[in-house]
Design an enzyme around this catalytic site. Sequence first.
Site, short mmCIF file in Angstrom:
data_model
loop_
_atom_site.label_atom_id
_atom_site.label_comp_id
_atom_site.label_asym_id
_atom_site.label_seq_id
_atom_site.Cartn_x
_atom_site.Cartn_y
_atom_site.Cartn_z
N HIS A 137 -2.08 -6.85 -13.48
CA HIS A 137 -1.12 -6.53 -14.38
C HIS A 137 -1.39 -6.86 -15.81
CE1 HIS A 137 2.86 -5.31 -15.67
NE2 HIS A 137 3.27 -4.79 -14.43
N GLU A 158 -3.46 -1.80 -16.97
CA GLU A 158 -3.59 -2.50 -15.60
C GLU A 158 -4.80 -1.98 -14.48
OE1 GLU A 158 0.37 -2.51 -13.62
OE2 GLU A 158 1.37 -2.49 -16.03
O1 TA6 Z 1 3.13 -1.68 -14.21
C1 TA6 Z 1 4.25 -1.38 -14.63
C2 TA6 Z 1 5.59 -1.75 -14.00
O2 TA6 Z 1 5.61 -1.48 -12.52
C3 TA6 Z 1 6.96 -1.25 -14.76
O3 TA6 Z 1 7.53 -0.02 -13.86
C4 TA6 Z 1 7.66 -2.18 -15.18
O4 TA6 Z 1 8.62 -2.57 -14.29
C5 TA6 Z 1 6.57 -3.59 -15.10
O5 TA6 Z 1 5.58 -3.07 -14.06
C6 TA6 Z 1 7.11 -4.80 -15.04
O6 TA6 Z 1 7.66 -5.06 -13.61
P1 TA6 Z 1 8.29 -6.57 -13.32
O7 TA6 Z 1 8.48 -6.72 -12.05
O8 TA6 Z 1 7.26 -7.70 -13.49
O9 TA6 Z 1 9.52 -6.65 -14.45
#
Ligand code: TA6
Length: 272
Positions: A147, A249
């Site tokens: 991520h 990501e």
């Molecule tokens: O990868 C994108 C995502 O899934 C978004 O929907 C957003 O929620 C982000 O990740 C961050 O997630 P987190 O749980 O780290 O706040």
Amino acid sequence: MQTESVSFRGTPCIRLQTEGATALVSLHGAQVLSWRLADGRERLFLSERAVFDGNTAIRGGIPVIFPQFGERGLLRKHGFARNRSWTFAGVEGGQAVLALSGDGSDAGWPHPFLARLRIGLPGERLQVALEIGNTGTTPFAFTAALHSYLRVDDIAHAAIEGLQGCDFEDSVNGDTLHRQHDYEVTFDGETDRIYNDVVAPLALLDGAHRLDIEQDGFGDVVVWNPGEHLCARIADLASDEWRRFACVEAGQVLQPVVLGPGERWSGVQRLG
Ligand code: TA6
């Protein structure tokens, strides 16, 4: 590669150093927090409000998402690997290796596994590879992602190349399906998309800077920036920090991986 155990904001980390680059990796989550080349410029974003309590997921760097991406299943959002303490297993083939094993029972995922994260700094690049092995006697399925929070000077002037012609699920608009017609993906408000079957290399353009992005093994690319309004609701982001990063990501999200006993899967993201 030289490695050194250090503490960063009270969290045990490994500092990696080669002739051309340095990186800092937290054992909590096996999370790369910093990557700099010889010019000293930081390439990754780490929130000034990131929480380092040994439990909370750290906001920034390259969180490892496993065994569930997002809320696509019954587990906690983005799985448990980013909330666990990994072990530094040494340097193999010029890459630092971190490992996490167990059976995930306490997280509602009762499957014996071995996860290994290999971090290399070849030339002017950062290479992060996630390997998952099934060490049990029955098959399991998982989704996963690296991520990556990529630092930009100003999201208003950032763009991603390489996704033209790809289909994506738009998570901001009820997971509706779209095709990327424009040559560049730019950011105008909250952006949260899962692009599938991405084969071409990507590039993140940020004013005068360019970062090339490649992946193997992972089939999807997730592009995320919360925009101003969602950012205001995220406790571990300062109010203007949405301007400072684009998440690009490498993910295996839409098609879960199924591993039989003794089988292994791996995916890699290369930045640089
Ligand atoms: O990868 C994108 C995502 O899934 C978004 O929907 C957003 O929620 C982000 O990740 C961050 O997630 P987190 O749980 O780290 O706040």
